[in-house]
Design a protein around this motif. Structure first.
Motif, PDB file in Angstrom:
ATOM      1  N   VAL A 272     -44.151  27.385 -11.559  1.00  0.00           N
ATOM      2  CA  VAL A 272     -44.086  27.804 -10.382  1.00  0.00           C
ATOM      3  C   VAL A 272     -43.766  28.209  -9.622  1.00  0.00           C
ATOM      4  CG1 VAL A 272     -41.657  27.117 -11.486  1.00  0.00           C
ATOM      5  CG2 VAL A 272     -42.334  29.455 -11.335  1.00  0.00           C
ATOM      6  N   LEU A 273     -45.094  29.738  -9.930  1.00  0.00           N
ATOM      7  CA  LEU A 273     -44.883  30.437  -9.084  1.00  0.00           C
ATOM      8  C   LEU A 273     -46.734  30.263  -8.345  1.00  0.00           C
ATOM      9  CD1 LEU A 273     -44.073  33.533 -11.184  1.00  0.00           C
ATOM     10  CD2 LEU A 273     -43.232  32.668  -8.957  1.00  0.00           C
ATOM     11  N   VAL A 274     -47.231  29.351  -8.824  1.00  0.00           N
ATOM     12  CA  VAL A 274     -48.933  29.017  -8.066  1.00  0.00           C
ATOM     13  C   VAL A 274     -48.439  29.239  -6.408  1.00  0.00           C
ATOM     14  CG1 VAL A 274     -48.121  26.500  -7.618  1.00  0.00           C
ATOM     15  CG2 VAL A 274     -50.413  26.964  -8.158  1.00  0.00           C
ATOM     16  N   LYS A 275     -49.787  29.682  -6.426  1.00  0.00           N
ATOM     17  CA  LYS A 275     -49.585  29.726  -4.468  1.00  0.00           C
ATOM     18  C   LYS A 275     -51.220  29.517  -4.249  1.00  0.00           C
ATOM     19  CE  LYS A 275     -50.025  34.260  -3.756  1.00  0.00           C
ATOM     20  NZ  LYS A 275     -49.796  35.773  -3.445  1.00  0.00           N
ATOM     21  N   GLY A 276     -52.063  30.090  -3.007  1.00  0.00           N
ATOM     22  CA  GLY A 276     -53.192  30.336  -2.857  1.00  0.00           C
ATOM     23  C   GLY A 276     -54.252  28.846  -3.354  1.00  0.00           C
ATOM     24  N   ILE A 277     -54.931  29.411  -3.576  1.00  0.00           N
ATOM     25  CA  ILE A 277     -56.091  28.070  -4.098  1.00  0.00           C
ATOM     26  C   ILE A 277     -55.537  26.885  -5.261  1.00  0.00           C
ATOM     27  CG2 ILE A 277     -58.355  27.048  -5.289  1.00  0.00           C
ATOM     28  CD1 ILE A 277     -59.628  29.755  -4.473  1.00  0.00           C
ATOM     29  N   ASN A 278     -54.333  27.816  -6.121  1.00  0.00           N
ATOM     30  CA  ASN A 278     -53.661  26.436  -6.611  1.00  0.00           C
ATOM     31  C   ASN A 278     -53.165  26.012  -6.480  1.00  0.00           C
ATOM     32  OD1 ASN A 278     -54.940  27.522 -10.649  1.00  0.00           O
ATOM     33  ND2 ASN A 278     -54.048  29.196  -9.188  1.00  0.00           N
ATOM     34  N   LYS A 279     -52.137  26.562  -5.868  1.00  0.00           N
ATOM     35  CA  LYS A 279     -51.137  25.600  -4.680  1.00  0.00           C
ATOM     36  C   LYS A 279     -52.316  25.209  -4.092  1.00  0.00           C
ATOM     37  CE  LYS A 279     -46.830  25.993  -1.581  1.00  0.00           C
ATOM     38  NZ  LYS A 279     -46.446  26.936  -0.561  1.00  0.00           N
ATOM     39  N   LYS A 280     -53.653  24.747  -2.892  1.00  0.00           N
ATOM     40  CA  LYS A 280     -53.610  23.914  -2.454  1.00  0.00           C
ATOM     41  C   LYS A 280     -54.451  22.774  -3.115  1.00  0.00           C
ATOM     42  CE  LYS A 280     -55.704  26.543   0.851  1.00  0.00           C
ATOM     43  NZ  LYS A 280     -56.595  27.106   1.829  1.00  0.00           N
ATOM     44  N   ILE A 281     -54.894  23.253  -4.738  1.00  0.00           N
ATOM     45  CA  ILE A 281     -54.862  21.684  -5.468  1.00  0.00           C
ATOM     46  C   ILE A 281     -54.032  21.249  -5.621  1.00  0.00           C
ATOM     47  CG2 ILE A 281     -55.746  21.525  -8.236  1.00  0.00           C
ATOM     48  CD1 ILE A 281     -57.953  23.268  -7.780  1.00  0.00           C
ATOM     49  N   SER A 282     -53.134  22.095  -6.387  1.00  0.00           N
ATOM     50  CA  SER A 282     -51.503  21.310  -6.517  1.00  0.00           C
ATOM     51  C   SER A 282     -50.976  19.882  -4.972  1.00  0.00           C
ATOM     52  CB  SER A 282     -50.507  22.150  -6.461  1.00  0.00           C
ATOM     53  OG  SER A 282     -50.987  22.590  -8.145  1.00  0.00           O
ATOM     54  N   GLN A 283     -51.314  20.547  -4.230  1.00  0.00           N
ATOM     55  CA  GLN A 283     -51.216  19.838  -3.203  1.00  0.00           C
ATOM     56  C   GLN A 283     -51.731  18.521  -3.101  1.00  0.00           C
ATOM     57  OE1 GLN A 283     -50.851  22.800   0.146  1.00  0.00           O
ATOM     58  NE2 GLN A 283     -48.901  23.096  -0.237  1.00  0.00           N
ATOM     59  N   GLU A 284     -52.932  19.161  -3.316  1.00  0.00           N
ATOM     60  CA  GLU A 284     -53.624  17.796  -2.670  1.00  0.00           C
ATOM     61  C   GLU A 284     -53.608  17.139  -4.209  1.00  0.00           C
ATOM     62  OE1 GLU A 284     -56.610  16.601  -0.544  1.00  0.00           O
ATOM     63  OE2 GLU A 284     -54.698  17.997   0.147  1.00  0.00           O
ATOM     64  N   ILE A 285     -53.294  17.437  -4.799  1.00  0.00           N
ATOM     65  CA  ILE A 285     -53.389  16.625  -7.009  1.00  0.00           C
ATOM     66  C   ILE A 285     -52.038  15.215  -5.429  1.00  0.00           C
ATOM     67  CG2 ILE A 285     -52.275  16.285  -9.205  1.00  0.00           C
ATOM     68  CD1 ILE A 285     -54.265  18.581  -8.569  1.00  0.00           C
ATOM     69  N   ILE A 286     -50.845  16.025  -5.674  1.00  0.00           N
ATOM     70  CA  ILE A 286     -49.464  15.214  -5.433  1.00  0.00           C
ATOM     71  C   ILE A 286     -50.264  14.571  -4.082  1.00  0.00           C
ATOM     72  CG2 ILE A 286     -47.315  15.385  -4.391  1.00  0.00           C
ATOM     73  CD1 ILE A 286     -46.978  18.523  -5.807  1.00  0.00           C
ATOM     74  N   ARG A 287     -50.773  14.507  -3.256  1.00  0.00           N
ATOM     75  CA  ARG A 287     -50.192  14.186  -1.924  1.00  0.00           C
ATOM     76  C   ARG A 287     -51.621  12.864  -2.451  1.00  0.00           C
ATOM     77  NH1 ARG A 287     -54.617  12.967   1.956  1.00  0.00           N
ATOM     78  NH2 ARG A 287     -55.805  14.433   0.851  1.00  0.00           N
ATOM     79  N   VAL A 288     -52.901  12.962  -3.162  1.00  0.00           N
ATOM     80  CA  VAL A 288     -54.313  12.355  -3.550  1.00  0.00           C
ATOM     81  C   VAL A 288     -53.357  10.754  -4.098  1.00  0.00           C
ATOM     82  CG1 VAL A 288     -56.094  11.612  -4.198  1.00  0.00           C
ATOM     83  CG2 VAL A 288     -56.103  12.521  -2.364  1.00  0.00           C
ATOM     84  N   GLY A 289     -52.175  11.588  -4.927  1.00  0.00           N
ATOM     85  CA  GLY A 289     -52.041  11.204  -6.013  1.00  0.00           C
ATOM     86  C   GLY A 289     -51.009  10.290  -5.925  1.00  0.00           C
ATOM     87  N   GLN A 290     -50.052  10.724  -5.213  1.00  0.00           N
ATOM     88  CA  GLN A 290     -49.133   9.518  -4.754  1.00  0.00           C
ATOM     89  C   GLN A 290     -49.933   8.660  -3.901  1.00  0.00           C
ATOM     90  OE1 GLN A 290     -45.941  12.614  -2.800  1.00  0.00           O
ATOM     91  NE2 GLN A 290     -45.184  12.749  -4.598  1.00  0.00           N
ATOM     92  N   ALA A 291     -50.747   8.712  -3.211  1.00  0.00           N
ATOM     93  CA  ALA A 291     -51.157   7.624  -1.985  1.00  0.00           C
ATOM     94  C   ALA A 291     -51.954   6.899  -3.159  1.00  0.00           C
ATOM     95  CB  ALA A 291     -52.270   8.737  -1.462  1.00  0.00           C
ATOM     96  N   MET A 292     -52.362   7.661  -3.804  1.00  0.00           N
ATOM     97  CA  MET A 292     -53.088   6.180  -4.645  1.00  0.00           C
ATOM     98  C   MET A 292     -52.825   4.778  -5.251  1.00  0.00           C
ATOM     99  SD  MET A 292     -56.487   7.999  -4.975  1.00  0.00           S
ATOM    100  CE  MET A 292     -57.495   5.892  -5.568  1.00  0.00           C
ATOM    101  N   LEU A 293     -51.629   5.767  -6.100  1.00  0.00           N
ATOM    102  CA  LEU A 293     -50.811   5.283  -7.482  1.00  0.00           C
ATOM    103  C   LEU A 293     -49.908   4.776  -6.845  1.00  0.00           C
ATOM    104  CD1 LEU A 293     -51.011   8.214 -10.061  1.00  0.00           C
ATOM    105  CD2 LEU A 293     -52.979   6.018  -9.981  1.00  0.00           C
ATOM    106  N   ASN A 294     -49.295   4.396  -5.894  1.00  0.00           N
ATOM    107  CA  ASN A 294     -47.822   3.558  -5.082  1.00  0.00           C
ATOM    108  C   ASN A 294     -48.485   1.922  -3.725  1.00  0.00           C
ATOM    109  OD1 ASN A 294     -45.837   5.075  -6.359  1.00  0.00           O
ATOM    110  ND2 ASN A 294     -46.906   6.632  -4.819  1.00  0.00           N
TER     111      ASN A 294
END
Length: 294
Positions: A272-294
Protein backbone atom coordinates in the motif's frame (compact mmCIF):
# COMPACT_ATOMS: atom_id res chain seq x y z
CA UNK A 1 14.29 -3.08 16.12
CA UNK A 2 17.93 -3.94 15.53
CA UNK A 3 18.18 -3.99 11.74
CA UNK A 4 21.55 -5.75 11.78
CA UNK A 5 19.77 -8.74 13.26
CA UNK A 6 17.01 -8.53 10.65
CA UNK A 7 19.61 -8.21 7.92
CA UNK A 8 21.22 -11.45 9.11
CA UNK A 9 17.83 -13.17 8.94
CA UNK A 10 17.22 -11.88 5.41
CA UNK A 11 20.62 -12.96 4.09
CA UNK A 12 20.33 -16.45 5.60
CA UNK A 13 16.98 -16.93 3.87
CA UNK A 14 18.40 -15.56 0.63
CA UNK A 15 21.55 -17.74 0.61
CA UNK A 16 19.97 -20.74 2.35
CA UNK A 17 23.25 -21.24 4.20
CA UNK A 18 24.68 -19.78 7.41
CA UNK A 19 28.27 -19.85 6.16
CA UNK A 20 27.43 -18.15 2.85
CA UNK A 21 25.36 -15.56 4.69
CA UNK A 22 28.23 -14.83 7.06
CA UNK A 23 30.63 -14.40 4.13
CA UNK A 24 28.22 -12.01 2.42
CA UNK A 25 28.00 -9.88 5.57
CA UNK A 26 31.78 -10.14 6.18
CA UNK A 27 31.35 -11.65 9.64
CA UNK A 28 32.09 -15.07 11.13
CA UNK A 29 29.63 -17.93 11.08
CA UNK A 30 29.43 -17.86 14.88
CA UNK A 31 28.65 -14.13 14.73
CA UNK A 32 25.71 -14.59 12.37
CA UNK A 33 24.41 -17.48 14.50
CA UNK A 34 24.65 -15.18 17.51
CA UNK A 35 22.64 -12.51 15.70
CA UNK A 36 19.83 -14.97 15.01
CA UNK A 37 19.96 -16.20 18.60
CA UNK A 38 19.73 -12.63 19.88
CA UNK A 39 16.83 -11.86 17.53
CA UNK A 40 14.99 -14.93 18.81
CA UNK A 41 15.69 -13.97 22.42
CA UNK A 42 14.44 -10.42 21.83
CA UNK A 43 11.11 -11.64 20.47
CA UNK A 44 10.88 -14.81 22.55
CA UNK A 45 10.16 -16.85 19.45
CA UNK A 46 12.18 -18.93 16.97
CA UNK A 47 12.76 -17.25 13.62
CA UNK A 48 14.02 -20.10 11.45
CA UNK A 49 13.20 -23.73 10.85
CA UNK A 50 16.62 -25.23 10.31
CA UNK A 51 15.65 -27.61 7.55
CA UNK A 52 16.49 -28.03 3.88
CA UNK A 53 15.49 -25.61 2.52
CA UNK A 54 15.71 -23.22 5.48
CA UNK A 55 12.24 -21.91 6.27
CA UNK A 56 10.85 -19.06 8.33
CA UNK A 57 8.46 -19.33 11.23
CA UNK A 58 5.36 -17.13 11.15
CA UNK A 59 7.11 -14.48 13.29
CA UNK A 60 10.18 -14.73 11.07
CA UNK A 61 8.02 -14.15 7.99
CA UNK A 62 6.49 -11.01 9.49
CA UNK A 63 9.86 -9.59 10.48
CA UNK A 64 11.43 -10.35 7.11
CA UNK A 65 8.48 -8.76 5.33
CA UNK A 66 8.91 -5.65 7.49
CA UNK A 67 12.64 -5.53 6.80
CA UNK A 68 12.09 -5.79 3.03
CA UNK A 69 9.61 -2.92 3.16
CA UNK A 70 12.04 -0.75 5.09
CA UNK A 71 14.68 -1.53 2.47
CA UNK A 72 12.31 -0.43 -0.27
CA UNK A 73 11.60 2.87 1.50
CA UNK A 74 15.33 3.50 1.93
CA UNK A 75 15.98 2.71 -1.73
CA UNK A 76 13.34 5.24 -2.74
CA UNK A 77 14.36 8.11 -0.48
CA UNK A 78 18.18 7.99 -0.59
CA UNK A 79 18.51 9.27 -4.20
CA UNK A 80 16.27 12.20 -3.25
CA UNK A 81 18.26 13.02 -0.11
CA UNK A 82 21.67 12.53 -1.73
CA UNK A 83 21.23 13.43 -5.41
CA UNK A 84 24.96 14.10 -5.93
CA UNK A 85 26.09 10.77 -4.50
CA UNK A 86 26.62 7.77 -6.83
CA UNK A 87 23.56 5.56 -6.55
CA UNK A 88 23.38 1.80 -6.52
CA UNK A 89 20.77 -0.10 -8.52
CA UNK A 90 17.46 -0.32 -6.72
CA UNK A 91 16.75 -3.97 -5.91
CA UNK A 92 13.19 -5.05 -6.64
CA UNK A 93 11.94 -8.60 -6.16
CA UNK A 94 8.62 -9.69 -7.68
CA UNK A 95 6.86 -13.05 -7.75
CA UNK A 96 5.27 -14.15 -11.03
CA UNK A 97 4.42 -17.32 -12.93
CA UNK A 98 6.32 -18.69 -15.92
CA UNK A 99 3.15 -18.36 -18.03
CA UNK A 100 2.88 -14.64 -17.33
CA UNK A 101 6.57 -14.14 -18.13
CA UNK A 102 6.13 -16.00 -21.41
CA UNK A 103 3.15 -13.89 -22.45
CA UNK A 104 2.72 -10.35 -21.10
CA UNK A 105 4.74 -9.58 -17.97
CA UNK A 106 8.08 -8.62 -19.56
CA UNK A 107 6.32 -6.02 -21.73
CA UNK A 108 5.17 -4.37 -18.51
CA UNK A 109 8.53 -4.11 -16.74
CA UNK A 110 10.77 -3.36 -19.75
CA UNK A 111 10.01 0.40 -19.96
CA UNK A 112 10.92 0.92 -16.29
CA UNK A 113 14.11 -1.14 -16.62
CA UNK A 114 15.17 1.04 -19.56
CA UNK A 115 14.49 4.28 -17.75
CA UNK A 116 15.76 3.56 -14.23
CA UNK A 117 18.71 1.90 -12.52
CA UNK A 118 17.02 -1.26 -11.28
CA UNK A 119 18.26 -4.72 -10.32
CA UNK A 120 15.20 -6.89 -10.89
CA UNK A 121 14.79 -10.34 -9.40
CA UNK A 122 11.83 -12.47 -10.50
CA UNK A 123 10.75 -15.37 -8.32
CA UNK A 124 9.06 -17.95 -10.56
CA UNK A 125 6.13 -19.72 -8.91
CA UNK A 126 2.67 -20.94 -9.84
CA UNK A 127 -0.06 -18.28 -9.83
CA UNK A 128 -1.69 -19.75 -6.73
CA UNK A 129 1.60 -19.79 -4.81
CA UNK A 130 3.20 -16.44 -5.68
CA UNK A 131 1.34 -14.80 -2.80
CA UNK A 132 3.42 -16.95 -0.44
CA UNK A 133 6.45 -14.91 -1.56
CA UNK A 134 4.72 -11.77 -0.26
CA UNK A 135 3.79 -13.50 2.97
CA UNK A 136 7.38 -14.61 3.55
CA UNK A 137 8.75 -11.16 2.69
CA UNK A 138 10.79 -12.43 -0.25
CA UNK A 139 8.90 -10.29 -2.77
CA UNK A 140 7.37 -6.81 -2.69
CA UNK A 141 4.77 -7.53 -5.40
CA UNK A 142 3.16 -10.57 -7.00
CA UNK A 143 0.87 -11.73 -9.80
CA UNK A 144 -1.47 -14.36 -8.42
CA UNK A 145 -4.96 -15.85 -8.62
CA UNK A 146 -6.06 -14.62 -5.18
CA UNK A 147 -8.26 -11.55 -5.09
CA UNK A 148 -8.05 -10.76 -1.36
CA UNK A 149 -4.78 -8.98 -0.48
CA UNK A 150 -2.62 -9.61 2.56
CA UNK A 151 -2.59 -7.02 5.32
CA UNK A 152 -0.66 -3.99 4.12
CA UNK A 153 -1.14 -4.82 0.43
CA UNK A 154 -3.61 -3.89 -2.30
CA UNK A 155 -4.85 -6.03 -5.16
CA UNK A 156 -5.86 -5.05 -8.70
CA UNK A 157 -7.65 -7.29 -11.18
CA UNK A 158 -5.57 -7.70 -14.34
CA UNK A 159 -7.77 -9.93 -16.45
CA UNK A 160 -8.23 -13.52 -17.48
CA UNK A 161 -5.72 -16.03 -18.77
CA UNK A 162 -7.37 -18.66 -20.98
CA UNK A 163 -5.75 -22.10 -21.20
CA UNK A 164 -6.47 -24.81 -23.77
CA UNK A 165 -5.18 -28.30 -24.55
CA UNK A 166 -2.99 -28.33 -27.67
CA UNK A 167 -0.79 -30.73 -29.64
CA UNK A 168 0.72 -31.10 -33.09
CA UNK A 169 -1.43 -32.43 -35.92
CA UNK A 170 0.63 -35.64 -36.06
CA UNK A 171 0.23 -36.16 -32.30
CA UNK A 172 -3.52 -35.64 -32.52
CA UNK A 173 -3.74 -38.15 -35.34
CA UNK A 174 -1.65 -40.72 -33.45
CA UNK A 175 -3.37 -40.52 -30.06
CA UNK A 176 -6.68 -38.74 -30.55
CA UNK A 177 -7.88 -39.78 -34.02
CA UNK A 178 -11.21 -40.78 -32.45
CA UNK A 179 -11.34 -37.78 -30.15
CA UNK A 180 -10.06 -36.97 -26.68
CA UNK A 181 -11.50 -39.51 -24.25
CA UNK A 182 -10.61 -41.03 -20.88
CA UNK A 183 -9.17 -44.05 -22.68
CA UNK A 184 -7.05 -42.08 -25.16
CA UNK A 185 -5.70 -39.78 -22.43
CA UNK A 186 -4.41 -42.79 -20.50
CA UNK A 187 -2.07 -43.61 -23.38
CA UNK A 188 -1.01 -40.12 -24.49
CA UNK A 189 2.02 -38.39 -22.89
CA UNK A 190 1.34 -34.99 -21.34
CA UNK A 191 3.60 -32.21 -19.99
CA UNK A 192 3.34 -30.35 -16.68
CA UNK A 193 5.57 -27.62 -15.24
CA UNK A 194 6.67 -29.58 -12.17
CA UNK A 195 5.26 -31.70 -9.34
CA UNK A 196 3.58 -28.62 -7.81
CA UNK A 197 1.70 -27.82 -11.02
CA UNK A 198 -1.87 -28.95 -10.49
CA UNK A 199 -3.43 -26.88 -13.30
CA UNK A 200 -3.16 -29.74 -15.81
CA UNK A 201 -4.36 -32.21 -13.19
CA UNK A 202 -7.38 -30.06 -12.34
CA UNK A 203 -8.28 -29.64 -16.00
CA UNK A 204 -8.17 -33.37 -16.78
CA UNK A 205 -10.00 -34.26 -13.56
CA UNK A 206 -12.75 -31.74 -14.21
CA UNK A 207 -13.43 -32.58 -17.85
CA UNK A 208 -12.50 -36.26 -18.07
CA UNK A 209 -12.74 -37.55 -14.49
CA UNK A 210 -9.17 -38.90 -14.56
CA UNK A 211 -6.80 -38.82 -11.59
CA UNK A 212 -3.15 -37.93 -12.11
CA UNK A 213 -2.14 -41.51 -11.35
CA UNK A 214 -4.17 -42.77 -14.33
CA UNK A 215 -2.02 -41.18 -17.07
CA UNK A 216 1.62 -40.24 -17.47
CA UNK A 217 3.07 -36.76 -17.67
CA UNK A 218 6.50 -35.30 -18.36
CA UNK A 219 7.74 -32.70 -15.86
CA UNK A 220 9.56 -29.79 -17.56
CA UNK A 221 9.81 -26.39 -15.80
CA UNK A 222 9.75 -24.16 -18.88
CA UNK A 223 6.76 -22.62 -20.65
CA UNK A 224 8.82 -22.18 -23.82
CA UNK A 225 9.84 -25.87 -23.75
CA UNK A 226 6.15 -26.79 -23.52
CA UNK A 227 5.52 -25.10 -26.85
CA UNK A 228 8.54 -26.60 -28.56
CA UNK A 229 7.89 -30.16 -27.38
CA UNK A 230 4.24 -29.91 -28.37
CA UNK A 231 5.26 -28.64 -31.83
CA UNK A 232 7.66 -31.57 -32.18
CA UNK A 233 4.85 -34.03 -31.50
CA UNK A 234 6.31 -35.29 -28.23
CA UNK A 235 3.31 -34.59 -26.00
CA UNK A 236 0.13 -32.58 -25.56
CA UNK A 237 -0.13 -29.81 -22.96
CA UNK A 238 -2.26 -27.10 -21.39
CA UNK A 239 -1.03 -23.67 -22.54
CA UNK A 240 -2.23 -20.04 -22.42
CA UNK A 241 -3.92 -19.09 -25.69
CA UNK A 242 -2.05 -15.79 -25.51
CA UNK A 243 1.26 -17.66 -25.77
CA UNK A 244 0.44 -19.77 -28.81
CA UNK A 245 -1.55 -17.48 -31.11
CA UNK A 246 1.08 -17.72 -33.88
CA UNK A 247 1.49 -21.49 -33.56
CA UNK A 248 -2.26 -22.04 -33.82
CA UNK A 249 -2.61 -19.55 -36.69
CA UNK A 250 0.06 -21.30 -38.79
CA UNK A 251 -1.06 -24.83 -37.86
CA UNK A 252 2.00 -25.87 -35.83
CA UNK A 253 -0.36 -26.53 -32.95
CA UNK A 254 -4.06 -27.41 -32.87
CA UNK A 255 -6.65 -27.40 -30.10
CA UNK A 256 -7.44 -31.02 -29.34
CA UNK A 257 -10.66 -30.29 -27.43
CA UNK A 258 -11.71 -26.74 -28.39
CA UNK A 259 -14.96 -26.94 -26.46
CA UNK A 260 -13.09 -27.10 -23.14
CA UNK A 261 -10.82 -24.52 -21.54
CA UNK A 262 -9.50 -23.35 -18.19
CA UNK A 263 -9.86 -19.67 -17.27
CA UNK A 264 -7.75 -18.13 -14.49
CA UNK A 265 -8.33 -14.57 -13.26
CA UNK A 266 -5.05 -12.84 -12.41
CA UNK A 267 -4.50 -10.10 -9.83
CA UNK A 268 -1.56 -7.83 -9.10
CA UNK A 269 -0.73 -7.42 -5.39
CA UNK A 270 1.48 -4.56 -4.25
CA UNK A 271 2.36 -2.85 -0.99
CA UNK A 272 0.00 0.00 0.00
CA UNK A 273 2.94 2.38 0.61
CA UNK A 274 4.55 1.73 -2.77
CA UNK A 275 6.04 4.87 -4.35
CA UNK A 276 8.69 6.00 -6.80
CA UNK A 277 10.08 3.31 -9.10
CA UNK A 278 8.05 0.60 -7.39
CA UNK A 279 4.90 2.60 -8.07
CA UNK A 280 5.86 3.01 -11.73
CA UNK A 281 6.40 -0.72 -12.08
CA UNK A 282 3.04 -1.42 -10.42
CA UNK A 283 1.29 1.04 -12.72
CA UNK A 284 2.87 -0.53 -15.82
CA UNK A 285 2.01 -4.06 -14.69
CA UNK A 286 -1.62 -3.02 -14.16
CA UNK A 287 -1.80 -1.11 -17.45
CA UNK A 288 -0.21 -3.81 -19.64
CA UNK A 289 -1.90 -6.67 -17.82
CA UNK A 290 -5.36 -5.17 -18.20
CA UNK A 291 -4.69 -4.37 -21.87
CA UNK A 292 -3.44 -7.83 -22.81
CA UNK A 293 -5.58 -10.05 -20.57
CA UNK A 294 -8.98 -8.53 -21.40
Amino acid sequence: MDYKLLEALAVIVETQNFELAANKLHISQSAISQRIKLLEENFGHPMLIRSQPIELTSIGEQLLSHYKKVQQLENEILPELLPDKPTKPMKITLAVSADSIATWFLKAVTPVLKEHLVELKLLIEHEERTIDKLRSGEAIGAVCTYKTPLKGYRSFELGKMNYCLVASKSFRQKYFSSGVTRESLKMAPAISFDHKDDMHVRFIAKHFDLAASEYYCHSIPSSEAFVELAKQGVAYCLLPELQIKKEIACGDLVRICPDKQLIETLYWHSWVLVKGINKKISQEIIRVGQAMLN
